[in-house]
Write an enzyme that holds these catalytic residues in place. Structure first.
Site, short mmCIF file in Angstrom:
data_model
loop_
_atom_site.label_atom_id
_atom_site.label_comp_id
_atom_site.label_asym_id
_atom_site.label_seq_id
_atom_site.Cartn_x
_atom_site.Cartn_y
_atom_site.Cartn_z
CG HIS A 1 -7.20 -41.95 -9.81
ND1 HIS A 1 -8.45 -42.43 -10.16
CD2 HIS A 1 -7.37 -40.61 -9.59
CE1 HIS A 1 -9.32 -41.43 -10.17
NE2 HIS A 1 -8.71 -40.32 -9.81
CG HIS B 1 -15.75 -21.54 -31.92
ND1 HIS B 1 -16.44 -22.63 -32.36
CD2 HIS B 1 -14.57 -22.02 -31.45
CE1 HIS B 1 -15.73 -23.73 -32.16
NE2 HIS B 1 -14.56 -23.38 -31.61
CG HIS C 1 -13.84 -40.04 -9.96
ND1 HIS C 1 -13.46 -40.10 -11.27
CD2 HIS C 1 -12.78 -39.51 -9.29
CE1 HIS C 1 -12.23 -39.61 -11.39
NE2 HIS C 1 -11.79 -39.25 -10.21
CD GLU D 1 -8.60 -37.48 -11.99
OE1 GLU D 1 -9.48 -37.80 -11.16
OE2 GLU D 1 -7.39 -37.39 -11.69
NE ARG E 1 -9.39 -35.92 -4.72
CZ ARG E 1 -10.21 -36.82 -4.16
NH1 ARG E 1 -9.83 -37.50 -3.08
NH2 ARG E 1 -11.40 -37.03 -4.66
CD GLU F 1 -13.48 -30.35 -5.91
OE1 GLU F 1 -12.39 -30.83 -6.24
OE2 GLU F 1 -13.64 -29.18 -5.56
CD GLU G 1 -13.31 -25.24 -28.41
OE1 GLU G 1 -13.68 -25.43 -29.60
OE2 GLU G 1 -12.46 -24.40 -28.10
CG HIS H 1 -12.49 -23.52 -35.48
ND1 HIS H 1 -12.02 -22.39 -34.85
CD2 HIS H 1 -12.67 -24.44 -34.49
CE1 HIS H 1 -11.92 -22.62 -33.54
NE2 HIS H 1 -12.31 -23.86 -33.30
CG HIS I 1 -10.18 -40.49 -5.58
ND1 HIS I 1 -8.88 -40.04 -5.63
CD2 HIS I 1 -10.80 -39.96 -6.67
CE1 HIS I 1 -8.72 -39.26 -6.69
NE2 HIS I 1 -9.87 -39.20 -7.35
CG HIS J 1 -14.80 -28.21 -32.63
ND1 HIS J 1 -13.49 -28.55 -32.88
CD2 HIS J 1 -14.79 -26.96 -32.13
CE1 HIS J 1 -12.71 -27.54 -32.50
NE2 HIS J 1 -13.47 -26.56 -32.04
MN MN Z 1 -9.88 -38.50 -9.36
MN MN Z 2 -12.83 -24.66 -31.35
#
Ligand code: MN
Ligand code: MN
Length: 408
Positions: A166, A346, A123, A127, A118, A189, A307, A300, A121, A302
């Site tokens: 990277h 959830h 961005h 990541e 890859r 991407e 998520e 539970h 590059h 968050h």
């Molecule tokens: Mn990347």
């Molecule tokens: Mn969760």
């Protein structure tokens, strides 16, 4: 009208079907077929229908009677995403364009053949990555001019902060497959800063001046479309790629998640990686969750953010509670992306016969969840009783310690 053939049915069942009470026999073959009905509700579906997809989504076709109201779609499969094939591997993405609710995080599933690179590059988004298969070599530098090179294998993570340049290269014998997670649902991407693209769009005279060499030495850079993911020789041992680095070793951009001791219960395990254990990862927190057959990732929510999930193996369903009487249930299997909007309650139930493994991802520096069970255990019993009219057996079973996967 065609009835579903026995062969279609077997193929669909093999593809991950789950038969429930709503299953009735085909008039023609006697084979059971999942129908959108439960006692007193619904009816058969004479077709047209896509039996493979129906069987993969039994909780959409025959929802629990507790489901109600409108929720956005919270599931999208990488199998429904466009595959970009390049000379050194392939890549596909699930972003806000595929899964509209997923505004905070986007994901890319990438394969690099042995030696496949890859391209160098960077961005705007940060990541984060989880290695799914094989091994790869990653390179980067930090803003202090320190180099980072490491080899990663299955279960390893990496994190490149936004703007950090990277590369990733598949190693022997069969390259690598991995999941990339970006802290921006709008990430694309096809819109990254490629080293070849910049060379291609800078005058040779400027390149010559920049590097202190004659301009005539430039102009041979391949078209960026020939790079991006391209074949190259498999590199030598890691030590051979560690560049002389006068500034010293950079912050670690990789992390061995599987070396962490998990939070274990009798029906599952959770490994949490956020900036407390992986200091580089300041904008992504993650949990790798395993649920054994019959187990439940407990009720539970968050308190910090949405998520984003990636499903690695097994079969499960997730029930999401969205307040105002709204609830919906989605089914998941390998290659799916799931989503839980901020603060919604959830649970996740293993509905198959094998271990479920998936990633919970958050655009946050820290992982946090609140357990319904623990909350109730820590609330005065009379107060709780005034709300829910619970059998004393329920109150006695509450536990003050948190068990992310039950039975504990
Ligand atoms: Mn990347
Ligand atoms: Mn969760």
């Amino acid at each position: 009208m065609n009835f579903i053939s026995r062969r279609d049915m077997l193929a669909a069942t093999a593809a991950g079907g789950l038969l429930t009470a709503a299953t009735v026999a085909s008039a023609q073959t006697g084979e059971p077929i999942l129908q959108p009905q439960r006692p007193g509700h619904g009816g058969t579906d004479p077709g047209p229908r896509n039996i493979t997809r129906d069987l993969q989504n039994p909780d959409l076709l025959v929802p629990p009677s507790t489901d109600h109201g409108t929720l956005p779609n919270l599931r999208f499969s990488f199998s429904d995403a466009h595959m970009r094939q390049e000379s050194g591997g392939w890549t596909r993405q699930v972003t806000v364009r595929e899964l509209g609710i997923a505004k905070s995080v986007a994901g890319v599933n990438m394969r690099l053949n042995a030696g496949g690179v890859r391209e160098l590059h960077w961005h705007k988004a940060a990541e984060w990555a989880y290695m799914l298969y094989g091994s790869a070599r990653i390179t980067a530098i930090d803003v202090q001019g320190r180099s980072f090179v490491d080899d990663v294998g299955v279960g390893d993570l990496w994190y490149f902060p936004s703007g950090i340049p990277h590369s990733i290269q598949g190693l022997g014998p069969d390259g690598a497959e991995f999941l990339l997670v970006f802290d921006d649902g709008e990430f694309d991407e096809d819109n990254t800063f490629l080293i070849s693209d910049w060379f291609k769009h800078t005058p040779n005279e400027v390149l010559g001046k920049n590097f202190g060499v004659p301009a005539s030495l430039f102009g041979k850079t391949p078209d960026p479309s020939a790079l991006y993911i391209f074949p190259a020789p498999v590199p030598g041992p890691l030590s051979s790629d560690k560049t002389a680095d006068p500034a010293g070793t950079t912050q670690r951009f990789s992390h061995r998640l599987m070396a962490q001791a998990p939070i274990k219960t009798s029906s599952g395990a959770v490994r949490i990686a956020d900036s407390k254990v992986f200091p580089a990862s300041t904008t992504i927190a993650a949990a790798l969750v395993e649920i054994e057959p019959g187990g439940l990732r407990e009720l539970h929510w968050h308190p910090n953010t949405d998520e984003w999930q990636y499903w690695i193996e097994g079969q499960a369903r997730m029930g999401v509670f969205a307040a105002s009487g709204q609830a919906r249930t989605f089914d998941f299997q390998a290659g799916d992306v799931g989503y839980v909007p901020f603060a919604m309650g959830h649970y996740i139930e293993n509905t198959g016969t094998t271990t479920v493994r998936f990633l919970e991802m958050f655009k946050s520096s820290y992982y946090a969840d609140l357990s319904l069970n623990q909350w109730m255990a820590l609330t005065p019993p009379e107060l709780l009783e005034a709300h829910l009219k619970l059998d004393p057996q329920v109150t006695r079973a509450l536990h003050k310690k948190k068990y992310p996967v039950v039975p504990a």
